[in-house]
Design a protein around this motif. Structure first.
Motif, PDB file in Angstrom:
ATOM      1  N   LYS A 190      26.478  46.504  37.235  1.00 26.80           N
ATOM      2  CA  LYS A 190      27.325  45.416  37.696  1.00 26.80           C
ATOM      3  C   LYS A 190      28.343  45.963  38.695  1.00 26.80           C
ATOM      4  O   LYS A 190      29.083  46.901  38.388  1.00 26.80           O
ATOM      5  N   ILE A 191      28.365  45.374  39.884  1.00 23.54           N
ATOM      6  CA  ILE A 191      29.344  45.741  40.895  1.00 23.54           C
ATOM      7  C   ILE A 191      30.018  44.469  41.383  1.00 23.54           C
ATOM      8  O   ILE A 191      29.577  43.356  41.086  1.00 23.54           O
ATOM      9  N   GLN A 192      31.091  44.647  42.131  1.00 21.31           N
ATOM     10  CA  GLN A 192      31.830  43.537  42.725  1.00 21.31           C
ATOM     11  C   GLN A 192      32.258  42.536  41.666  1.00 21.31           C
ATOM     12  O   GLN A 192      32.184  41.318  41.846  1.00 21.31           O
ATOM     13  N   ARG A 193      32.706  43.044  40.535  1.00 21.06           N
ATOM     14  CA  ARG A 193      33.174  42.162  39.464  1.00 21.06           C
ATOM     15  C   ARG A 193      34.570  41.647  39.782  1.00 21.06           C
ATOM     16  O   ARG A 193      35.387  42.332  40.381  1.00 21.06           O
ATOM     17  N   GLU A 194      34.821  40.421  39.340  1.00 19.42           N
ATOM     18  CA  GLU A 194      36.119  39.793  39.539  1.00 19.42           C
ATOM     19  C   GLU A 194      36.715  39.444  38.179  1.00 19.42           C
ATOM     20  O   GLU A 194      36.062  38.785  37.356  1.00 19.42           O
ATOM     21  N   THR A 195      37.952  39.893  37.951  1.00 23.54           N
ATOM     22  CA  THR A 195      38.625  39.553  36.700  1.00 23.54           C
ATOM     23  C   THR A 195      39.090  38.108  36.679  1.00 23.54           C
ATOM     24  O   THR A 195      39.181  37.486  35.635  1.00 23.54           O
ATOM     25  N   ASP A 196      39.393  37.561  37.852  1.00 20.43           N
ATOM     26  CA  ASP A 196      39.847  36.176  37.956  1.00 20.43           C
ATOM     27  C   ASP A 196      39.163  35.545  39.154  1.00 20.43           C
ATOM     28  O   ASP A 196      39.368  35.970  40.300  1.00 20.43           O
ATOM     29  N   ASP A 197      38.343  34.515  38.908  1.00 18.59           N
ATOM     30  CA  ASP A 197      37.629  33.871  40.001  1.00 18.59           C
ATOM     31  C   ASP A 197      38.562  33.108  40.928  1.00 18.59           C
ATOM     32  O   ASP A 197      38.253  32.916  42.111  1.00 18.59           O
ATOM     33  N   ASP A 198      39.691  32.648  40.389  1.00 21.18           N
ATOM     34  CA  ASP A 198      40.634  31.906  41.236  1.00 21.18           C
ATOM     35  C   ASP A 198      41.387  32.822  42.187  1.00 21.18           C
ATOM     36  O   ASP A 198      41.801  32.401  43.267  1.00 21.18           O
ATOM     37  N   GLN A 199      41.573  34.084  41.782  1.00 21.31           N
ATOM     38  CA  GLN A 199      42.262  35.053  42.632  1.00 21.31           C
ATOM     39  C   GLN A 199      41.414  36.328  42.719  1.00 21.31           C
ATOM     40  O   GLN A 199      41.709  37.335  42.091  1.00 21.31           O
TER      41      GLN A 199
END
Length: 658
Positions: free
Chosen positions: A604-613
């Motif tokens: 998994k790469i380019q993970r986002e902890t918050d999709d809104d930010q």
């Protein structure tokens, strides 16, 4: 009518034991006898009522019950159906006493009368347990006390079945398994099985020599496991490849002869299981380990086979030649003639851009704010009905494209980008990679850049270079663009305005490596955060890149044309993972780096902890990911060559000898 139906009870049922009728009119072996005659002292006792009267609560499935008969000394006979779940209540006991007394008197007087039946529920179909047995015995004791002392009717209690024990599997010998249709004679199969087993034993012994940790020891096979694996593989080829069985198993033996311990370890990693014989938790999502069987120098040498020539890729954004001065001048004149009017790359509205800012108000762009959808489109699930089509939605807000009212995100200004090589060269002309004798000949690098929107279009704002295949950072700097920044595109670039403002300015001759600062996170005070240095211009960044590569240095990246054009270089040795793993529909459609890493390597790469930010991409992570995909391709290509007879002699890859 009733007499004619009753006559059918003496005939055997045509369906036999397979009959599923609720109350079958025919005779069955498991039926309760409709007429039970007990002969005692020359007297005949009248039959009990019909079985259908006693079996009103019977389930649909037939239950085999043993008929209960009284002892010869008894003066009466009765049929009792016991229940494992319900004990007799007091009213039932009283009725039993009345029934017994009424039956005893006619028996002593020689008269024949029909006894009153005692009807209770059938035993449960559930297997008997110790608890059910005790309840049944209590019920029997109470019934014994209520009847005459000489009456001791027999009992039928469902006994619990002993749990079936798993029969241990007998150890197999090195002998081909018996098949319904054998693809070859037994002697031939036996020879091939022994040859395959010999190679498995050799590979397992080589792996045992290198097994030093517990993880490697789990990959080893015992003698019996080697035999079972040999027989399993041979049986699979004998069944699935019946017509080409001889060639299939001989090719497998030949492949095992040429197989190295590293390749065997890779196969065992894919087939290994935990100590309980079950797959480890989330084994399917565990990152895959790439084992090429080559040394680092051999991998870099083999990587040159994956280089794509630039001549055939000019239609897809690659620049193969330096634009001329005349072409650059024409591009500048066309921009001036249009009045710097551009088309927004986000909302497709036309606007005017002002490099150096507009004099009257200092604006950088016209036509107000930009409302758009930052996420790409995707197709949702189908609606009800076979003829319905899946709806097309935006990933950012999951709204339907057809129902969209404009956008879900608003930016201060409109932005644009250009892909025309002549116009790109009008800002900074392209340059070919110059020779550099100081660069090691066995160097290969992963390359990735991040871009932001300025008044001159999409410009370079970050450049990263990592060594291959170890992934060590060689260069990672921020870049000050030529034009005024309209949008850093943080959602994808990962570069924030604070990074640009607080970065340390780099000067020629200084160390370009990032500086480490304590982490601002109070929960992780020991961690160090890298602070990148800011290079004054894209040309200075390109000079840094030229100091670390040569024309023969392979550049590995995903969608390299964007990175090369942002730095304005023409490099002859490019390994693009977009070309190594093409989309099934071909260019210009391409597979994403994130999708390739997920499907091919379970990473998994380019993970986002918050999709809104969203925090954006990490160019170092992307560069390493592209390098891993290239290494996976090296492994696959080398395996294909080994099948064709290629080998390693004196540390070099040599073709087969014919």
């Amino acid at each position: 009518m009733a007499n004619s139906l009753a006559a059918l009870k003496s005939l055997p049922c045509p369906a036999g034991d397979k009959c599923t009728a609720f109350q079958c009119l025919f005779k069955h072996d498991t039926d309760i006898d409709s007429a039970v005659t007990v002969v005692s002292s020359g007297q005949v006792v009248a039959p009990t009522p019909a079985a259908s009267d006693l079996t009103q609560d019977l389930p649909r499935k037939r239950v085999k019950l043993d008929s209960v008969r009284a002892a010869p000394s008894q003066q009466s006979a009765t049929r009792q159906i016991e229940s494992e779940q319900t004990t007799p209540e007091r009213p039932q006991i009283k009725r039993q006493k009345v029934a017994m007394s009424s039956r005893d008197e006619p028996a002593r007087s020689g008269k024949i009368e029909s006894p009153l039946p005692v009807v209770r529920k059938l035993p449960s179909l559930v297997k008997g347990t110790g608890q059910s047995q005790s309840s049944s015995s209590q019920a029997q004791d109470s019934r014994s006390n209520s009847t005459s002392p000489s009456t001791t009717p027999a009992r039928t209690i469902a006994k619990p079945k002993a749990p079936t024990k798993a029969i241990p599997k007998k150890p197999e010998v090195l002998n081909p398994r018996l098949l319904k249709s054998s693809p070859a004679q037994h002697d031939t199969r036996l020879k091939l099985v022994k040859a395959l087993h010999e190679q498995y034993v050799r590979l397992n012994s080589e792996l045992k020599k290198d097994a030093r940790d517990d993880a490697s020891k789990k990959l080893l096979l015992s003698e019996q496991e080697l035999i079972v694996k040999t027989l399993d593989d041979e049986q699979e080829m004998a069944i699935k490849k019946y017509k080409i069985y001889g060639n299939a198993i001989r090719n497998r033996i030949l492949a095992c002869k040429r197989m190295t311990a590293a390749k065997w370890k890779e196969e065992r990693l894919e087939a290994t299981k935990d100590t309980d014989g079950q797959e480890t938790e989330d084994a399917s999502s565990a990152p895959k380990v790439i084992v090429t069987g080559l040394t680092t120098a051999q991998e870099i040498d083999f990587l040159h086979r994956l280089v794509s020539p630039l001549e055939g890729l000019t239609d897809f954004g690659y620049v193969a030649s330096i634009p001329s001065d005349e072409d650059i001048q024409k591009a500048r004149e066309s921009v001036t003639a249009s009045g710097n009017v551009e088309v927004c790359d986000r909302c497709t509205r036309r606007f005017q851009v002002f490099p150096g800012r507009r004099e009257e108000d200092g604006a950088l762009a016209s036509n107000g704010t930009c409302t758009f959808h930052p996420g790409k489109t995707y197709f949702g699930e189908r609606g009800p009905g076979k003829l319905s089509k899946p709806s097309k939605k935006y990933r950012c807000c999951h709204l339907n494209v057809d129902d969209d009212s404009g956008g879900c995100t608003t930016a201060p200004t409109h932005v644009f980008k250009t892909t025309d090589p002549n116009r790109l060269a009008s800002l900074l002309n392209f340059a070919e990679t110059p020779p550099n004798p100081q660069v090691p000949a066995d160097r290969a690098v992963g390359f990735d850049c991040e871009m932001g929107f300025t008044t001159y279009g999409l410009e370079l704002i970050r450049m990263t270079l990592v060594s291959w295949p170890d992934g060590e950072k060689l260069l990672d700097v921020l870049v000050q663009p030529y034009g005024e920044i309209l949008d850093l595109n943080t959602r994808y670039s990962g570069v924030t305005p604070e990074d640009m403002v607080m970065a340390e300015r780099w000067k020629r001759g200084d160390d370009h490596k990032p500086t480490s600062t304590p982490s601002t996170d109070s929960t992780k005070p020991s961690e160090q955060k890298e602070k990148l240095k800011l290079v004054p211009s894209p040309q200075a960044a390109r000079d840094l890149l030229f100091s670390m590569i040569s024309p023969d240095t392979p550049l590995i990246g995903h969608g390299l044309e964007n990175d090369l054009n942002s730095v304005r270089i023409i490099h002859p040795t490019c390994v693009d993972t977009v070309l190594l793993y093409p989309h099934r529909r071909g260019l210009p459609i391409r597979n994403g780096l994130r999708m390739l890493m997920d499907t091919l390597l379970n990473r998994k790469i380019q993970r986002e902890t918050d999709d809104d930010q969203p925090e954006g991409h990490d160019s170092a992570e992307d560069a390493r990911a592209a390098g891993e995909l290239a290494r996976l391709k090296v492994r696959d290509e080398w395996c294909d060559l080994m099948w064709k007879g290629w080998a390693i002699k004196d540390g070099e890859i040599v073709p087969p000898e014919f």
